[in-house]
Design a protein around this motif. Structure first.
Motif, PDB file in Angstrom:
ATOM      1  N   VAL A  93      72.347  68.723  26.499  1.00 28.86           N
ATOM      2  CA  VAL A  93      71.085  68.001  26.379  1.00 28.86           C
ATOM      3  C   VAL A  93      71.296  66.676  25.665  1.00 28.86           C
ATOM      4  O   VAL A  93      70.803  65.619  26.095  1.00 28.86           O
ATOM      5  CB  VAL A  93      70.054  68.883  25.637  1.00 28.86           C
ATOM      6  N   ARG A  94      72.033  66.714  24.559  1.00 28.42           N
ATOM      7  CA  ARG A  94      72.302  65.482  23.818  1.00 28.42           C
ATOM      8  C   ARG A  94      73.095  64.490  24.660  1.00 28.42           C
ATOM      9  O   ARG A  94      72.809  63.279  24.665  1.00 28.42           O
ATOM     10  CB  ARG A  94      73.083  65.805  22.541  1.00 28.42           C
ATOM     11  N   ALA A  95      74.100  64.981  25.366  1.00 25.70           N
ATOM     12  CA  ALA A  95      74.939  64.086  26.160  1.00 25.70           C
ATOM     13  C   ALA A  95      74.105  63.352  27.205  1.00 25.70           C
ATOM     14  O   ALA A  95      74.264  62.136  27.408  1.00 25.70           O
ATOM     15  CB  ALA A  95      76.062  64.868  26.827  1.00 25.70           C
ATOM     16  N   ALA A  96      73.206  64.071  27.872  1.00 27.92           N
ATOM     17  CA  ALA A  96      72.347  63.440  28.878  1.00 27.92           C
ATOM     18  C   ALA A  96      71.425  62.408  28.236  1.00 27.92           C
ATOM     19  O   ALA A  96      71.255  61.293  28.751  1.00 27.92           O
ATOM     20  CB  ALA A  96      71.532  64.499  29.612  1.00 27.92           C
ATOM     21  N   ARG A  97      70.844  62.774  27.107  1.00 30.30           N
ATOM     22  CA  ARG A  97      69.925  61.860  26.427  1.00 30.30           C
ATOM     23  C   ARG A  97      70.650  60.621  25.903  1.00 30.30           C
ATOM     24  O   ARG A  97      70.196  59.480  26.106  1.00 30.30           O
ATOM     25  CB  ARG A  97      69.227  62.591  25.281  1.00 30.30           C
ATOM     26  N   PHE A  98      71.766  60.822  25.241  1.00 30.91           N
ATOM     27  CA  PHE A  98      72.479  59.692  24.639  1.00 30.91           C
ATOM     28  C   PHE A  98      73.063  58.768  25.712  1.00 30.91           C
ATOM     29  O   PHE A  98      73.056  57.546  25.553  1.00 30.91           O
ATOM     30  CB  PHE A  98      73.583  60.192  23.709  1.00 30.91           C
TER      31      PHE A  98
ATOM     32  N   ASP B 167      66.820  57.372  33.400  1.00 31.27           N
ATOM     33  CA  ASP B 167      66.119  58.597  33.028  1.00 31.27           C
ATOM     34  C   ASP B 167      67.170  59.663  32.708  1.00 31.27           C
ATOM     35  O   ASP B 167      68.139  59.810  33.465  1.00 31.27           O
ATOM     36  CB  ASP B 167      65.256  59.058  34.205  1.00 31.27           C
ATOM     37  N   PRO B 168      67.033  60.416  31.607  1.00 27.65           N
ATOM     38  CA  PRO B 168      68.025  61.452  31.293  1.00 27.65           C
ATOM     39  C   PRO B 168      68.256  62.444  32.424  1.00 27.65           C
ATOM     40  O   PRO B 168      69.348  62.995  32.556  1.00 27.65           O
ATOM     41  CB  PRO B 168      67.441  62.142  30.059  1.00 27.65           C
ATOM     42  N   ALA B 169      67.236  62.681  33.256  1.00 25.53           N
ATOM     43  CA  ALA B 169      67.405  63.590  34.382  1.00 25.53           C
ATOM     44  C   ALA B 169      68.430  63.067  35.385  1.00 25.53           C
ATOM     45  O   ALA B 169      68.979  63.841  36.175  1.00 25.53           O
ATOM     46  CB  ALA B 169      66.071  63.828  35.075  1.00 25.53           C
TER      47      ALA B 169
ATOM     48  N   VAL C 158      65.821  72.781  33.043  1.00 25.27           N
ATOM     49  CA  VAL C 158      64.928  72.445  31.950  1.00 25.27           C
ATOM     50  C   VAL C 158      63.502  72.860  32.294  1.00 25.27           C
ATOM     51  O   VAL C 158      62.990  72.508  33.346  1.00 25.27           O
ATOM     52  CB  VAL C 158      64.969  70.923  31.671  1.00 25.27           C
ATOM     53  N   PRO C 159      62.860  73.642  31.405  1.00 25.81           N
ATOM     54  CA  PRO C 159      61.509  74.115  31.713  1.00 25.81           C
ATOM     55  C   PRO C 159      60.468  73.036  31.488  1.00 25.81           C
ATOM     56  O   PRO C 159      59.835  72.954  30.453  1.00 25.81           O
ATOM     57  CB  PRO C 159      61.326  75.285  30.740  1.00 25.81           C
TER      58      PRO C 159
END
Length: 340
Positions: free
Chosen positions: A175-180, A188-190, A11-12
């Protein structure tokens, strides 16, 4: 787990986006730069340090987008091209990103987009095959499950298809899977990366939560709701925009994440791994010859395709539901080209 973490590490972040220390070595073309995805994607790629030249094309609006983002104070140069200058836009391109097409509207599925977007993607692929046959091609245009096979068949007809160089961008699902998942766990999503396999619509999206250190603890109704939200997260955005668009900003961000990963691999970085929809042997025996799974990227594109690993009972059921639908989507794309 390592592969999914590596994908999200690509992720930039702001510090990386504005770094001037990385070499700028790759010419990137965006086909569909005037659209809802294309404009923010063009901006994000302008601040990507591994892009040396940015070539923006659309049937309308690309010169204006190019003039706008060219004022951003990074080293890359930008040119915009009009509808009659597609070949010029592609000259010398090493990476071609294609977000062109019509967006989803309320009540539409990705398959509803097929008739319009299939023709657009086929024609763009024809031009890429003619002008930049060795470019890596990143397909965003929906329905990805069908448009990637369309590009493959079009390039094969032209005698220039190399499966290592064609990618369906499914990074938004990652990205969605990490966030959700982070919303469920409070992390933290990271810290909550999730590998997502299969395809890029509805039941073909299979998040492997059991392979995540935090996801494996999610069970029962919470798990079912989380999986459904990952599979149909795009519907939230379509409904919230009330007919005015779809997931354009998050898609542009996710596409930049994947483009950054590919650029790093092209420039020699090793162990760059992330999920992407490619020509794959994993389920070829079942008639599914395109599939998204963790892929190691290299200078030529696809370097290694990894198996999906051990699955929970729930995930096996998701794969069982995914494969027949994915097979139909793939065949639909191939038939479109071969019937022409």
């Amino acid at each position: 787990m390592f592969a999914a973490r590596q994908a999200l590490r690509s992720v930039p972040r702001q510090a990386r986006l504005f770094s001037s220390s990385a070499p700028a070595r790759t010419k990137v073309a965006v086909l569909g730069a005037g659209g809802g995805i294309g404009q923010p994607l063009s901006l994000l790629l302008k601040v990507e340090p591994l892009v040396s030249q940015l070539s923006l094309y659309d049937i309308r609006g690309a010169p204006g987008v190019a003039a706008d983002v060219s004022h951003v104070d990074t080293n890359s140069t930008v040119r915009g091209f009009t509808a009659d200058a597609l070949d010029q836009a592609l000259e010398g391109a090493e990476v071609v990103v294609i977000p062109a097409g019509v967006p989803r509207k309320p009540g539409m599925t990705r398959d509803d987009l097929f008739n319009t977007n299939a023709s657009i993607v086929r024609d763009l692929a024809t031009a890429v095959g003619r002008v930049a046959p060795t470019a890596k091609i990143l397909i965003i245009s929906n329905p990805v499950n069908s448009t990637v096979p369309i590009v493959a068949e079009t390039l094969a007809k032209a005698g220039v298809f190399d499966p290592r160089r064609l990618f369906g961008v499914t990074t938004l699902d990652v990205v969605r899977a990490a966030r959700f998942l982070s919303e469920v766990t409070g992390q933290d999503p990271a810290s909550t990366p999730v590998t997502v396999v299969g395809g890029h619509s509805g039941v073909t999206i299979v998040p492997l939560l059991s392979q995540s250190s935090f996801g494996k603890g999610v069970q029962g109704e919470t798990l079912s709701k989380l999986v459904h939200r990952i599979q149909y997260g795009g519907d939230e955005v379509v409904a919230a925009k009330d007919g005015a668009g779809s997931a354009t900003l998050s898609m542009a961000y996710a596409a930049t994440v994947f483009t950054n990963a590919l650029l790093r691999a092209i420039n020699g970085e090793e162990n760059v791994v992330c999920p992407t929809f490619v020509r794959s042997p994993l389920f070829e025996s079942q008639g599914v010859d395109f599939f998204s799974s963790n892929v190691e990227l290299g200078p030529e594109g696809v370097k290694t395709i990894f198996p999906i690993g051990d699955l929970s009972a729930e995930e096996q059921a998701l794969i069982d539901a995914c494969l027949p639908e994915l097979k139909k989507n793939i065949e639909k794309g191939k038939s479109f080209v071969n019937a022409a």
